[in-house]
Design an enzyme around this catalytic site. Structure first.
Site, short mmCIF file in Angstrom:
data_model
loop_
_atom_site.label_atom_id
_atom_site.label_comp_id
_atom_site.label_asym_id
_atom_site.label_seq_id
_atom_site.Cartn_x
_atom_site.Cartn_y
_atom_site.Cartn_z
CE LYS A 137 -0.50 -0.09 5.06
NZ LYS A 137 -1.44 -0.11 6.18
NE ARG A 157 -5.97 0.37 12.21
CZ ARG A 157 -4.86 0.07 11.53
NH1 ARG A 157 -3.87 0.94 11.47
NH2 ARG A 157 -4.73 -1.09 10.92
CE1 TYR A 176 13.77 31.11 4.19
CE2 TYR A 176 13.99 28.72 3.93
CZ TYR A 176 13.69 29.98 3.39
OH TYR A 176 13.32 30.08 2.08
CG MET A 199 9.96 23.33 -0.60
SD MET A 199 8.80 24.42 -1.45
CE MET A 199 7.79 24.97 -0.07
#
Length: 355
Positions: free
Chosen positions: A35, A133, A253, A301
């Site tokens: 998956k 779940r 940053y 990024m």
């Protein structure tokens, strides 16, 4: 040439892991869980290799993933593709019919969707054994309704909550609950409970089908009890630029890293849009030219900065974030997560390349 952001997929290591698991499970069948695009490894690469290795059962999330996998591995063979989340709508039910998919059923409305689509094939009945779940709350009633609808229950399945903690008491409690419930409803119906970690914590409860996922891709499901798995993915970027940073200067940053002395810094061609977790800012390491080098400053990024002082690193050098030399479990431990999130977080713009 595309930007150097590559997930190298080692198909020999995939073969090794599958064979190792096959030896461990004995007479049980393996349902290979592929998956989420084979946990980010690219099911178009993974599926055919597992098929060559003799795997005839695959697990995906939904009908969309199932139809994509069916197109990859072919319609005209005996391979079963199980939808671990079942069906959501009429389109999904139609795909089950057209692509010969085997849904895991948890609710009455899923039976209705399938019968309206004309589906009369196999299903798994998925019920809760203690995880709270996804799973049928009343599996006995659902079993009767499935039979009344003309569908065939291929097997019962449930899922362990704490398999990666082998000594956790919930493991045995769930296994016993699952076994007793199955026997009350239909003793001869096949059973499936164990995931990768379950093969360590509850090997005696392998039953008929096991569902390894993370172990296929080489991340040890219980790190202090290793299988001997080999990493399938190596996530690599490239040194784009080397800069000299003076003492007292900041990097990246927010100026969260201040150099205490003159140092060399490599700018690497991958960032959080590629799947490098931003929490690795100012911690963790990468592997370049036979050595680990610390990540400094905030992960951007598109870029990550690395301290390469006192090294021979050059522009163009390959940079491993995880793989052969740094395991995903090691990276995950640095930032309080799990290897699953690292694999599935690798961005679409990262090229998957078979090696």
């Amino acid at each position: 040439m595309s930007r150097p952001a590559i997930a190298q997929i080692n198909l020999d290591h995939l073969r090794h892991n599958y064979r190792l698991l096959n030896q461990r499970v004995g007479q049980s069948e393996i349902m290979a869980v592929v998956k989420a695009n084979a946990y980010g490894h690219d099911q178009s690469l993974v599926g055919p290799i597992l098929l060559e290795e003799g795997c005839r059962s695959f697990g995906v999330t939904d009908a969309t993933e199932g139809s994509e996998l069916r197109a990859i591995i072919g319609k005209h063979n005996s391979t079963e593709i199980t939808l671990l989340s079942g069906v959501f709508d009429a389109e999904d039910a139609g795909l089950c019919l057209d692509c010969r998919l085997t849904p895991a059923i948890t609710e009455l409305n899923q039976i209705e969707l399938l019968t309206k689509a004309g589906f009369n094939g196999d299903i798994w009945l998925k019920f809760d054994s203690g995880m709270n779940r996804l799973g049928a709350a009343d599996p006995a009633t659902l079993f009767s309704l499935v039979s009344d609808a003309g569908l065939h229950v291929h097997g019962f399945m449930s899922h362990l909550a704490c398999a990666d903690e082998p000594e956790h008491p919930m493991n045995l409690a769930q296994a016993k609950n699952f076994f007793e419930t199955c026997n009350l409803i239909s003793p001869d119906t096949p059973k499936s409970l164990l995931n990768s970690a379950g093969l360590i914590s509850l090997q005696d409860y392998a039953f008929d089908v096991v569902r390894p996922g993370i172990a296929l891709y080489g991340a040890e499901p219980v790190p202090d009890q290793p299988f001997g798995l080999k990493p399938v993915m190596s996530l690599t970027g490239e040194v784009m630029q080397i800069r000299e940073v003076q003492a007292g200067a900041s990097v990246s940053y927010g100026a969260t890293f201040i150099s205490e002395k003159t140092m060399k810094v490599a700018v690497v061609s991958m960032g959080y849009a590629d799947g490098i977790p931003r929490p690795l800012s100012n911690q963790g390491a990468v592997y370049i030219r036979g050595e680990k080098h610390p990540i400094i400053g905030r992960v951007c990024m598109d870029y990550t900065m690395v301290d390469i002082s006192n090294s021979e690193v050059q522009p163009g050098d390959s940079v491993e974030f995880w793989g052969e030399h740094i395991s995903t479990n090691e990276v995950a431990a640095e930032i309080g997560t799990i290897s699953y999130t690292l694999f599935t977080g690798v961005g679409e713009r990262v090229r998957r390349q078979a090696v």
